[in-house]
Design a protein around this motif. Structure first.
Motif, PDB file in Angstrom:
ATOM      1  N   THR A 117       0.840  -1.197   0.000  1.00 19.68           N
ATOM      2  CA  THR A 117       0.000   0.000   0.000  1.00 19.68           C
ATOM      3  C   THR A 117       0.876   1.248   0.000  1.00 19.68           C
ATOM      4  O   THR A 117       1.963   1.272   0.573  1.00 19.68           O
ATOM      5  CB  THR A 117      -0.937   0.044   1.228  1.00 19.68           C
ATOM      6  N   SER A 118       0.365   2.286  -0.657  1.00 25.14           N
ATOM      7  CA  SER A 118       1.091   3.545  -0.755  1.00 25.14           C
ATOM      8  C   SER A 118       0.172   4.685  -0.322  1.00 25.14           C
ATOM      9  O   SER A 118      -0.627   5.192  -1.111  1.00 25.14           O
ATOM     10  CB  SER A 118       1.582   3.779  -2.191  1.00 25.14           C
ATOM     11  N   PRO A 119       0.252   5.096   0.954  1.00 20.41           N
ATOM     12  CA  PRO A 119      -0.619   6.175   1.449  1.00 20.41           C
ATOM     13  C   PRO A 119      -0.206   7.518   0.869  1.00 20.41           C
ATOM     14  O   PRO A 119       0.978   7.853   0.818  1.00 20.41           O
ATOM     15  CB  PRO A 119      -0.384   6.149   2.969  1.00 20.41           C
ATOM     16  N   ALA A 120      -1.185   8.297   0.446  1.00 12.22           N
ATOM     17  CA  ALA A 120      -0.918   9.620  -0.128  1.00 12.22           C
ATOM     18  C   ALA A 120      -1.585  10.694   0.720  1.00 12.22           C
ATOM     19  O   ALA A 120      -2.695  10.497   1.233  1.00 12.22           O
ATOM     20  CB  ALA A 120      -1.431   9.692  -1.568  1.00 12.22           C
ATOM     21  N   TYR A 131       1.988  11.961  -9.480  1.00  8.92           N
ATOM     22  CA  TYR A 131       3.427  11.673  -9.348  1.00  8.92           C
ATOM     23  C   TYR A 131       3.642  10.443  -8.462  1.00  8.92           C
ATOM     24  O   TYR A 131       4.419   9.548  -8.798  1.00  8.92           O
ATOM     25  CB  TYR A 131       4.142  12.886  -8.752  1.00  8.92           C
ATOM     26  N   GLN A 132       2.952  10.391  -7.340  1.00  7.97           N
ATOM     27  CA  GLN A 132       3.124   9.261  -6.426  1.00  7.97           C
ATOM     28  C   GLN A 132       2.574   7.969  -7.022  1.00  7.97           C
ATOM     29  O   GLN A 132       3.200   6.911  -6.919  1.00  7.97           O
ATOM     30  CB  GLN A 132       2.454   9.543  -5.082  1.00  7.97           C
ATOM     31  N   LEU A 133       1.411   8.041  -7.638  1.00 11.57           N
ATOM     32  CA  LEU A 133       0.817   6.841  -8.245  1.00 11.57           C
ATOM     33  C   LEU A 133       1.711   6.298  -9.356  1.00 11.57           C
ATOM     34  O   LEU A 133       1.901   5.087  -9.486  1.00 11.57           O
ATOM     35  CB  LEU A 133      -0.577   7.167  -8.801  1.00 11.57           C
ATOM     36  N   ARG A 134       2.255   7.202 -10.141  1.00 11.78           N
ATOM     37  CA  ARG A 134       3.133   6.805 -11.240  1.00 11.78           C
ATOM     38  C   ARG A 134       4.441   6.216 -10.711  1.00 11.78           C
ATOM     39  O   ARG A 134       4.901   5.169 -11.169  1.00 11.78           O
ATOM     40  CB  ARG A 134       3.419   8.032 -12.114  1.00 11.78           C
ATOM     41  N   ASP A 135       5.010   6.872  -9.716  1.00 13.53           N
ATOM     42  CA  ASP A 135       6.301   6.440  -9.182  1.00 13.53           C
ATOM     43  C   ASP A 135       6.201   5.093  -8.475  1.00 13.53           C
ATOM     44  O   ASP A 135       7.107   4.265  -8.557  1.00 13.53           O
ATOM     45  CB  ASP A 135       6.836   7.497  -8.220  1.00 13.53           C
ATOM     46  N   GLU A 158      -1.001  11.145 -17.444  1.00 12.80           N
ATOM     47  CA  GLU A 158      -0.072  10.383 -18.280  1.00 12.80           C
ATOM     48  C   GLU A 158       0.825   9.499 -17.418  1.00 12.80           C
ATOM     49  O   GLU A 158       1.393   9.940 -16.426  1.00 12.80           O
ATOM     50  CB  GLU A 158       0.788  11.344 -19.094  1.00 12.80           C
ATOM     51  N   GLY A 159       0.928   8.245 -17.814  1.00 16.30           N
ATOM     52  CA  GLY A 159       1.802   7.312 -17.108  1.00 16.30           C
ATOM     53  C   GLY A 159       1.191   6.628 -15.913  1.00 16.30           C
ATOM     54  O   GLY A 159       1.820   5.766 -15.297  1.00 16.30           O
ATOM     55  N   VAL A 160      -0.036   7.001 -15.549  1.00 20.05           N
ATOM     56  CA  VAL A 160      -0.720   6.346 -14.425  1.00 20.05           C
ATOM     57  C   VAL A 160      -1.602   5.234 -14.974  1.00 20.05           C
ATOM     58  O   VAL A 160      -2.344   5.436 -15.936  1.00 20.05           O
ATOM     59  CB  VAL A 160      -1.574   7.347 -13.622  1.00 20.05           C
ATOM     60  N   LYS A 161      -1.522   4.054 -14.361  1.00 23.14           N
ATOM     61  CA  LYS A 161      -2.165   2.864 -14.926  1.00 23.14           C
ATOM     62  C   LYS A 161      -3.362   2.394 -14.087  1.00 23.14           C
ATOM     63  O   LYS A 161      -3.441   1.235 -13.693  1.00 23.14           O
ATOM     64  CB  LYS A 161      -1.148   1.728 -15.033  1.00 23.14           C
ATOM     65  N   ILE A 162      -4.266   3.293 -13.792  1.00 23.75           N
ATOM     66  CA  ILE A 162      -5.406   2.912 -12.953  1.00 23.75           C
ATOM     67  C   ILE A 162      -6.707   3.157 -13.711  1.00 23.75           C
ATOM     68  O   ILE A 162      -7.142   4.305 -13.868  1.00 23.75           O
ATOM     69  CB  ILE A 162      -5.404   3.699 -11.630  1.00 23.75           C
ATOM     70  N   PRO A 163      -7.358   2.100 -14.169  1.00 18.12           N
ATOM     71  CA  PRO A 163      -8.653   2.270 -14.844  1.00 18.12           C
ATOM     72  C   PRO A 163      -9.744   2.629 -13.838  1.00 18.12           C
ATOM     73  O   PRO A 163      -9.599   2.398 -12.637  1.00 18.12           O
ATOM     74  CB  PRO A 163      -8.904   0.895 -15.457  1.00 18.12           C
ATOM     75  N   LYS A 164     -10.827   3.180 -14.339  1.00 20.77           N
ATOM     76  CA  LYS A 164     -11.911   3.642 -13.466  1.00 20.77           C
ATOM     77  C   LYS A 164     -12.461   2.515 -12.600  1.00 20.77           C
ATOM     78  O   LYS A 164     -12.814   2.736 -11.436  1.00 20.77           O
ATOM     79  CB  LYS A 164     -13.025   4.249 -14.320  1.00 20.77           C
ATOM     80  N   GLU A 165     -12.517   1.296 -13.160  1.00 21.82           N
ATOM     81  CA  GLU A 165     -13.077   0.176 -12.384  1.00 21.82           C
ATOM     82  C   GLU A 165     -12.176  -0.233 -11.225  1.00 21.82           C
ATOM     83  O   GLU A 165     -12.586  -1.027 -10.358  1.00 21.82           O
ATOM     84  CB  GLU A 165     -13.353  -1.030 -13.294  1.00 21.82           C
ATOM     85  N   ASN A 166     -10.950   0.286 -11.169  1.00 24.73           N
ATOM     86  CA  ASN A 166     -10.047  -0.020 -10.063  1.00 24.73           C
ATOM     87  C   ASN A 166      -9.937   1.136  -9.069  1.00 24.73           C
ATOM     88  O   ASN A 166      -8.991   1.215  -8.292  1.00 24.73           O
ATOM     89  CB  ASN A 166      -8.648  -0.361 -10.585  1.00 24.73           C
ATOM     90  N   GLY A 428      14.989   1.224   2.439  1.00 23.52           N
ATOM     91  CA  GLY A 428      15.632   2.231   1.599  1.00 23.52           C
ATOM     92  C   GLY A 428      14.600   2.970   0.779  1.00 23.52           C
ATOM     93  O   GLY A 428      13.407   2.982   1.111  1.00 23.52           O
ATOM     94  N   TYR A 429      15.056   3.583  -0.305  1.00 22.77           N
ATOM     95  CA  TYR A 429      14.174   4.339  -1.188  1.00 22.77           C
ATOM     96  C   TYR A 429      13.880   3.553  -2.462  1.00 22.77           C
ATOM     97  O   TYR A 429      14.712   2.768  -2.929  1.00 22.77           O
ATOM     98  CB  TYR A 429      14.810   5.677  -1.567  1.00 22.77           C
ATOM     99  N   LEU A 430      12.722   3.797  -3.022  1.00 22.55           N
ATOM    100  CA  LEU A 430      12.293   3.125  -4.233  1.00 22.55           C
ATOM    101  C   LEU A 430      13.006   3.712  -5.456  1.00 22.55           C
ATOM    102  O   LEU A 430      12.901   4.915  -5.725  1.00 22.55           O
ATOM    103  CB  LEU A 430      10.770   3.277  -4.392  1.00 22.55           C
ATOM    104  N   ASN A 431      13.739   2.859  -6.166  1.00 23.08           N
ATOM    105  CA  ASN A 431      14.373   3.251  -7.434  1.00 23.08           C
ATOM    106  C   ASN A 431      15.189   4.540  -7.322  1.00 23.08           C
ATOM    107  O   ASN A 431      15.130   5.413  -8.183  1.00 23.08           O
ATOM    108  CB  ASN A 431      13.298   3.437  -8.529  1.00 23.08           C
ATOM    109  N   ASN A 432      15.970   4.658  -6.246  1.00 22.51           N
ATOM    110  CA  ASN A 432      16.762   5.873  -6.061  1.00 22.51           C
ATOM    111  C   ASN A 432      18.066   5.529  -5.342  1.00 22.51           C
ATOM    112  O   ASN A 432      18.208   5.758  -4.140  1.00 22.51           O
ATOM    113  CB  ASN A 432      15.971   6.920  -5.283  1.00 22.51           C
ATOM    114  N   GLN A 433      18.993   4.957  -6.076  1.00 19.49           N
ATOM    115  CA  GLN A 433      20.246   4.521  -5.472  1.00 19.49           C
ATOM    116  C   GLN A 433      21.060   5.697  -4.938  1.00 19.49           C
ATOM    117  O   GLN A 433      21.735   5.575  -3.911  1.00 19.49           O
ATOM    118  CB  GLN A 433      21.085   3.738  -6.493  1.00 19.49           C
TER     119      GLN A 433
END
Length: 588
Positions: A117-120, A131-135, A158-166, A428-433
């Motif tokens: 889960t990713s709380p916003a 930005y958060q949903l995409r990241d 753009e870049g967010v993959k959430i259809p209305k039914e979800n 750590g951080y997501l995708n941020n070496q």
């Protein structure tokens, strides 16, 4: 190496299960939680009084998990969904909602199918949420009726993959919605709908986590600016949170009686790490009710304390300022049940702590310190050794160091950056070496979290070592407990056609703790006028959340001070602002 740890009177940190999800730990008595038959309902609505027993919450989690598994099209939860062509990062569910009693049960249901889960922040606008949903690569989103329009805009970005039914709705009291809001929400399924649907579906197979699996299994991706820069996804494991809950409980036994269930205030945003761990998980684990309020309104806040006889208030300094300045109103309500106020998320001054104690002598004021990267609490005040202005003593199982600018360990009464090593320090951080390399370091055989905060360890008259937060080495601005990165606002300001260069710093504010102020260099041909300043402030207000607006104003200068490498020297601007305020007699 000089290492600071918990006082000797604090119990040793016991062993904790490292092969279960956090929801099992909170709800299942097999893992040490308070007896469900003697516990209060974990979550109670502070407006309506609605709540569910521990057993009912556990059932709702299980039923919802069945439906969520179907929504996410997960065939085999014990293989990370690999059999269905899904990795664990394709089972991320965003949560963008005002506070409600089903917030944590939803998270547990997602975890039940091996999801994340990713709380916003509910104050986010559509761009910030997108930005958060995409990241985080979220595949589904739970929101609430008042936030639905923003959620839909973000889901369609753009870049967010959430259809209305979800996109689903978390139930909230009708008093928080309008007829127009409810009309727009028609056709969207709710968490209650998923629970009912789940009753008709087959049981979710049991999670078969091996030993130590929960140490590396991500439970939450919470977004933080860390030691600076744009928000980054913080990977918090199940074991990180389990550890911090146990640390808080063991430490609190010195001044709290956990054998008698009570009710505590759950007003702070559930997306914030302070509320997520300390209030909405630690308290239910201890058998107490987290009485949930969706937002702060003075009258509903006071009625909630009075009606539910709350014993413990979790607040932030700006709310304590409201209490201090409105004693005449507070005196009209029965607040005698309150034994403690705990404050965190931003520093509490010694002056305000003492004032609160004077105005409300039956209430003890305690302060905590932590960060998202430590799954919350590193230290907080024990009720048996209150030192106003201090952030208290270190929790069990945590090692701390204080190092100077040269990286050398310093002793008591010497300032330096706080380093933390413990099982509650996140993966750590997501995708941020780059951020990982800067924030997490290995020295002397331990992995250390660099806090970015300047601190001093001092010894109290009782002989206990207390931690004082002196200043922030990191550049974050704290506004009502929320972090705002100057770099984010600077990047936006630079898109304004009149702005050639800029820097943003914090300035003090009685209500919010701090506010952003922008120093701006204008492009040639533009006038440094009140009208231009107002235009620039509107540029931020039109595109950023309310708490990110330039409440500290705009000041025009000839050049932004920078180091030879081009780094903005915000310290010099802070000194300039401090000197100006001193001359004007303003609060420093």
């Amino acid at each position: 190496m000089i290492v600071y740890e918990a006082p000797k009177w604090v119990p040793q940190l016991p062993n904790r299960p490292d092969n279960i999800p956090i929801g099992d730990f909170i709800l299942n008595p097999a893992y040490g939680r308070a007896d469900p038959n003697k516990s209060n309902p974990p979550y109670v609505c502070g407006l309506t009084g609605k709540g569910y027993s521990v057993t009912e919450v556990a059932s709702r989690v299980e039923f919802a998990a069945r439906a969520i598994k179907k929504v996410l099209k997960v065939d085999d939860i014990n293989k990370g969904g690999q059999a269905a062509g899904f990795s664990e990062w394709e089972k991320v569910v965003g949560v963008y909602s005002i506070n409600c009693i089903d917030y944590l049960p939803l998270c547990y249901a997602v975890h039940r199918v091996n999801g994340i889960t990713s709380p916003a922040n509910a104050a986010y606008n559509a761009d910030e949420l997108a930005y958060q949903l995409r990241d985080s690569n979220a595949r589904a989103l739970f929101t609430s009726v008042p936030l639905l329009d923003t959620a839909l805009q973000a889901a369609n970005a753009e870049g967010v993959k959430i259809p209305k039914e979800n996109i689903f709705l978390l139930p909230i009291p009708d008093v928080l919605t309008t007829e127009e809001m409810r009309r727009k929400a028609q056709g969207f399924r709710t968490f209650d709908d998923l629970v009912e649907e789940g009753k008709k579906l087959k049981e979710v197979e049991l999670l078969s986590w091996g030993e130590s699996y929960s140490r590396e299994k991500v439970a939450f991706v919470s977004y933080s600016s860390g030691t600076g820069g744009l928000p980054k996804g913080v990977l918090i494991s199940h074991f990180n949170m389990i550890t911090n809950i146990v640390q808080v409980i063991e430490y609190s036994k010195s001044f709290r009686d956990f054998t008698k269930p009570t009710r505590v205030l759950a007003l702070l945003p559930q997306s914030h790490i302070y509320a997520l761990v300390v209030i909405n998980q630690t308290e239910p684990y201890a058998g107490n009710s987290a009485v949930v309020l969706p937002k702060f309104e003075l009258e509903s806040f006071l009625k909630c304390i009075q009606n539910f006889k709350l014993s413990f208030l979790f607040l932030v300094p700006p709310l304590m300022i409201v209490m201090a300045k409105n004693k005449g109103i507070l005196d009209k309500f029965d607040l005698s049940s309150v034994k403690y106020i705990m404050t965190g998320a931003a520093p509490l001054t010694e002056e305000l702590s003492l004032e609160m104690t004077k105005l409300y002598p039956w209430i003890k004021v305690v302060q905590g310190y932590g960060m998202t990267e430590s799954s919350t609490v590193v230290c907080f005040t024990s009720g048996i050794d209150i030192w106003h202005g201090s952030s208290g003593c270190i929790l069990p199982g945590i090692k701390c160091r204080v190092v100077n600018a040269q990286g050398q360990d310093v002793g008591e009464n010497e300032p330096g950056e706080l380093l933390v090593s413990a099982d509650n320090v996140v993966i750590g951080y997501l995708n941020n070496q780059k951020a990982n390399d800067e924030t997490f370091i290995v020295e002397h055989g331990h992995r250390w979290l660099r806090s970015g905060d300047e601190t001093i360890i001092k010894k109290s008259s009782s002989g206990n070592q207390h931690l004082f937060v002196v200043d922030r080495l990191k550049e974050l601005i704290k506004i009502s407990g929320f972090q705002v990165a100057p770099a984010e606002l600077e990047g936006h300001l630079l898109n304004h056609p009149k702005v050639a260069d800029c820097a943003v710093i914090p300035v003090p504010n009685d209500k919010t703790g701090e506010l952003p102020k922008a120093f701006v260099v204008l492009n040639p041909g533009f006038e440094a006028s009140k009208e231009t300043a107002a235009e620039i402030m509107k540029w931020v207000a039109d595109h950023k959340s309310k708490h990110k607006r330039l409440g500290g104003g705009v000041e025009f200068i000839d050049a932004i001070p920078k180091s030879p490498s081009g780094k903005i020297l915000r310290r010099l601007l802070r000194d300039k602002e401090r000197e100006r305020r001193k001359k004007e007699g303003a609060k420093l």
